[in-house]
Structures are given as structure tokens and as C-alpha cells.
Design an enzyme around this catalytic site. Structure first.
Site, PDB file in Angstrom:
ATOM      1  N   THR A  11     -14.463 -26.652  33.386  1.00 13.10           N
ATOM      2  CA  THR A  11     -15.135 -25.446  32.886  1.00 13.10           C
ATOM      3  C   THR A  11     -14.736 -25.138  31.443  1.00 13.10           C
ATOM      4  OG1 THR A  11     -15.045 -24.606  35.140  1.00 13.10           O
ATOM      5  CG2 THR A  11     -15.572 -23.018  33.429  1.00 13.10           C
ATOM      6  N   VAL A 127      -4.371 -15.423  28.396  1.00 12.36           N
ATOM      7  CA  VAL A 127      -4.392 -14.058  28.942  1.00 12.36           C
ATOM      8  C   VAL A 127      -5.669 -13.354  28.481  1.00 12.36           C
ATOM      9  CG1 VAL A 127      -3.207 -11.830  29.077  1.00 12.36           C
ATOM     10  CG2 VAL A 127      -1.864 -13.928  28.818  1.00 12.36           C
ATOM     11  N   GLY A 182     -17.809 -19.293  39.043  1.00 17.33           N
ATOM     12  CA  GLY A 182     -16.875 -20.013  38.163  1.00 17.33           C
ATOM     13  C   GLY A 182     -15.771 -19.134  37.612  1.00 17.33           C
ATOM     14  N   GLU A 185      -9.867 -19.417  40.126  1.00 20.08           N
ATOM     15  CA  GLU A 185      -9.061 -20.621  39.913  1.00 20.08           C
ATOM     16  C   GLU A 185      -9.491 -21.670  40.945  1.00 20.08           C
ATOM     17  OE1 GLU A 185      -6.482 -20.853  37.418  1.00 20.08           O
ATOM     18  OE2 GLU A 185      -7.781 -19.192  36.892  1.00 20.08           O
ATOM     19  N   LYS A 200       0.198 -13.826  33.750  1.00 19.59           N
ATOM     20  CA  LYS A 200      -0.315 -13.226  32.515  1.00 19.59           C
ATOM     21  C   LYS A 200       0.563 -12.052  32.051  1.00 19.59           C
ATOM     22  CE  LYS A 200      -5.074 -14.708  33.395  1.00 19.59           C
ATOM     23  NZ  LYS A 200      -6.320 -14.368  34.100  1.00 19.59           N
ATOM     24  N   GLY A 297     -14.302 -17.034  32.690  1.00 20.16           N
ATOM     25  CA  GLY A 297     -15.592 -17.723  32.532  1.00 20.16           C
ATOM     26  C   GLY A 297     -15.539 -18.708  31.378  1.00 20.16           C
TER      27      GLY A 297
HETATM   28  N1  HSE Z   1      -9.210 -17.043  37.524  1.00 24.46           N
HETATM   29  C1  HSE Z   1      -8.963 -16.330  36.322  1.00 24.46           C
HETATM   30  C2  HSE Z   1      -9.559 -14.945  36.447  1.00 24.46           C
HETATM   31  C3  HSE Z   1      -9.564 -17.064  35.165  1.00 24.46           C
HETATM   32  O1  HSE Z   1     -10.331 -14.709  37.388  1.00 24.46           O
HETATM   33  O2  HSE Z   1      -9.277 -14.084  35.641  1.00 24.46           O
HETATM   34  C4  HSE Z   1      -9.134 -16.566  33.828  1.00 24.46           C
HETATM   35  O3  HSE Z   1      -7.751 -16.705  33.656  1.00 24.46           O
END
Ligand code: HSE
Length: 400
Positions: A11, A127, A182, A185, A200, A297
Site C-alpha cells: 500500500t 505517526v 486498506g 494493519e 505512535k 491510507g
Molecule cells: N493501521 C494504521 C491506522 C495505519 O489505522 O491508523 C496508519 O498507521
């Protein structure tokens, strides 16, 4: 011409290619040079893809090619990303990464190597997706002592909680939807159990205090136990439930936590919905600031990665100082943190009052056979003691 290699054509990696293509001219102007993708490292082949010819499977080719000045790490996970990134830096290649697991675990070491080599290790996309927060903390807010950072740092869970709020859905119904978009994770456990947000806030706290904050030390609770009934109680109180990652400087030290919270309408993060992230920052001289935008995304994240490439191009052979040493900082025990608590129990009002004293009961007419109530402000420790005495607690959510 600045030649780059992208590790991982998923992605984010494909997003970086797309952004470099879409904004080719303006990016070249800002970087002061053209950016060209020379290699894409992936285990897979991509027949028919316009970048098919760039795809390689052997990292040695990248590490040993003196033409490569920037390595973009978009693989995710700690290994082999760590080994590849460290080797790139030691070979004098700049690195940008979107990988919070890597940065939270090895950020201090990789920053030190980059400094030693007079190159850069940048991680804006790790982050807040496309939201600038690392660079502001490192460059714009340097006059301040940052006393609080509280953020909605996970797009997947914010999307899920928003959908549960607006459509009255249960947790299981909204997870698949978030995955299909998408946002999640590869293993959504990292999102829904709060581990992603934990890494984060560990990164942000490390930047704020200039020392290593181990994510393992941060108390972390996910959203898997939040139900449609909890959302109904929140609505009855004019509140919403959000997964917050928070870090505060107290007299005893830094105190950090990730957990679902009930937020009243007055809270600055109340209206942050869907996949959006937002980060509230309080500085001792600045006062309050908010950073808001697309937190996950393909393109938003790639936007931040490409901005790092531009920054690297503008600072070739010159290290941008990042204050984050490997000396570990001990966090204050989360049990000393204070808040109000929303509680659901099958005990009666007298039993509740006998343990918690004066509380505020919350009624949702369609939910029967239980009580919802709000406690006074108390420490986690005090809450746990009282909760043990009350028994039959179905849920408790912190309130800010
Ligand atoms: N899976 C993470 C989220 C992606 O949903 O924020 C971005 O770090």
C-alpha cells in the site's frame, strides 16, 4: 537526479510511486532535483505493472549500489526492516520510513547512526499518516516544554468507533469494512488492541522528552470490549467514545496511556471522525495546538514519505538534528493517573453508593437489568480498589 530505492511494494510503497508520478514537477522544484525510483524491493513480481522492470528481490543490490542516495522503507514490521535500514544508513544512504514498529523500537539508534554519517533518518509518516507532527515537534515547537500530547492516532479504530456511533453497529460488523478500505494493519490486532497507537505515542513522547520511551512500558487497552450498548450510554451523556493515546508531563515525570475514553462535546477531539487522526498538543508557552488530517491510507501516508524524501534532498550530507537519545526514561505508573470513570454494573443503586459514594447515574431506557454511573475524579488505583469491592462490573471506560 536523486535515485531512490523503495523497500516493499504494498500500500505505502505503491503510494510513494504514485505520488512521485502525480506531482513529479512540483516535487522536483521543491527538492531542487528530479527524484527517480531505481529499484523496488519485494518478494513478489508485478507482471504488467508500469514499474515491473524496477522490481528486484535481492537487498544486496540496493545496499551495494553507490547511486542510491535514499532508501524508502515501506515494508512494516521490525525485521527485516531494521537490518535493511541499519545497513543502508551505515552505507551512507538516507532513509525515510513509515514504519512505527521500527521507529518505536530502534528509532534512537537509527537517528544516532544517521547523525554520525551526516545523513538523515526521517519518519514523518510513522505517526498520524499524512499529518505533519514529527517535523513540527522537531522544528516548530522547539521553544516549548510540551506538557501534553493527546491524540487519536489510529485511523482504523477511529473509523470503527465512528461507524458504531453513527450507525449503531456492533464491533464485529465494522472491522471487516475498515480492513477492506486498506486502513488496517496486516494483522488488525495491532489496531484494535491499541498496539499501533501505543507505538505512535511512544515515538511522540520520546521526541518530546528527548529520551527513549519503551512502548512496552505504556499501559495499553484496545477497543475490542466496546459494545453498541456502551455507545448508547455515551450518547445519553452527549459524549462519544474514542481511542486516545495520551502522554503528560507531571511533576513526577511522564505518564502515558492508550485506552478508550468518553469525550464530552467540549473536548477538542470530540468531532474527529472516520479515518481522520488528530493530535492535541499543549506547550507551556504556546498553549494549545491541534494537528488534524488523514491518519491512514495509501496516498496520505505516501505524501508524508515523499515530503521526507524532499527534505532529505534539501539536506544531502547535512544531518537534521533530532533530539532522541537512547537513554531510557522511566514512566510514571499509570495507576497514579486520574480521571472520572463510567461504569456499568448489575448491582443496585445502594450497593453502588455504598462503595463509590456520590455518583451520577446514567439512564438508557432500552437497556434494563443494569446500572450505568459516573464516578468522581479518582486515581486508577483508587478506582480498582473500589471496583473490587463492588463486583459484577460489566464495563468501565475512562471519561475526560
Ligand atoms: N493501521 C494504521 C491506522 C495505519 O489505522 O491508523 C496508519 O498507521
Amino acid at each position: 537526479m536523486i535515485k531512490i530505492a523503495i523497500l516493499g511494494y504494498g500500500t505505502i510503497g505503491s503510494g510513494v510511486v504514485e505520488v512521485l508520478h502525480t506531482n513529479r514537477e512540483s516535487i522536483a522544484k521543491r527538492a531542487g532535483d528530479e527524484i527517480e525510483v531505481k529499484y523496488i524491493l519485494d518478494l513478489r513480481d508485478f507482471p504488467g505493472d508500469p514499474m515491473e522492470d524496477k522490481v528486484i528481490h535481492d537487498y544486496n543490490v540496493i545496499a551495494e549500489d553507490p547511486e542510491i542516495q535514499v532508501v524508502v522503507e515501506a515494508m512494516g514490521g521490525v525485521e527485516p526492516a531494521y537490518t535493511f535500514v541499519k545497513r543502508a544508513l551505515l552505507a551512507g544512504k538516507n532513509v525515510t520510513t513509515s514504519n512505527k514498529a521500527l521507529v518505536a523500537k530502534h528509532g534512537a539508534e537509527l537517528i544516532a547512526i544517521a547523525k554520525q554519517q551526516s545523513i538523515n533518518f526521517l519518519f514523518e509518516a510513522s505517526v498520524g499518516g499524512g499529518i505533519p507532527i514529527i517535523r513540527p515537534l522537531n522544528s516548530s515547537l522547539t521553544a516549548d516544554e510540551i506538557e501534553e500530547i493527546t491524540g487519536i492516532l489510529n485511523g482504523t479504530t477511529n473509523y470503527m468507533l465512528s461507524k458504531m456511533t453513527f450507525e449503531g453497529l456492533e464491533f464485529e460488523d465494522v472491522l471487516k469494512d475498515a480492513q477492506s478500505r486498506g486502513y488496517a494493519e496486516a494483522d488488525p490486532t495491532a489496531d484494535i488492541e491499541g498496539y499501533d497507537a501505543c507505538r505512535k505515542i511512544a515515538i511522540l513522547t520520546s521526541l518530546v522528552c528527548g529520551q527513549q520511551v519503551d512502548f512496552e512500558d505504556i499501559y495499553t487497552e484496545g477497543i475490542t470490549k466496546i459494545t453498541a450498548d456502551d455507545i448508547k450510554y455515551a450518547k445519553a451523556m452527549g459524549s462519544v467514545i474514542k481511542l486516545l493515546a495520551t502522554s503528560r508531563k507531571t511533576e513526577e515525570g511522564y505518564c502515558a496511556m492508550v485506552a478508550p475514553f468518553m469525550l464530552s462535546q467540549q473536548h477538542p477531539l470530540y468531532s474527529v471522525n472516520d479515518v481522520f487522526n488528530a493530535i492535541f498538543v499543549h506547550g507551556n508557552v504556546l498553549g494549545d495546538a491541534m494537528f488534524y488530517g488523514s491518519g491512514a491510507g495509501k496516498l496520505p501516508t505516501a505524501s508524508a514519505v515523499v515530503a521526507d524524501i524532499v527534505d532529505i534532498a534539501k539536506h544531502l550530507h547535512k544531518n537534521i538534528l533530532i533530539s532522541w537519545s537512547s537513554g531510557k526514561i522511566d514512566l510514571v505508573d499509570y495507576k497514579k493517573a486520574q480521571s472520572r470513570f463510567f461504569v456499568r454494573t448489575s448491582e443496585n443503586q445502594e450497593q453502588v453508593k455504598a462503595v463509590f459514594g456520590e455518583v451520577q447515574f446514567v439512564e438508557v431506557p432500552e437497556i434494563t437489568g443494569e446500572l450505568g454511573f459516573l464516578t468522581e475524579v479518582m486515581t486508577e488505583e483508587a478506582y480498582e480498589e473500589k471496583a473490587a469491592a463492588l463486583k459484577n462490573i460489566k464495563q468501565r471506560i475512562r471519561v475526560v
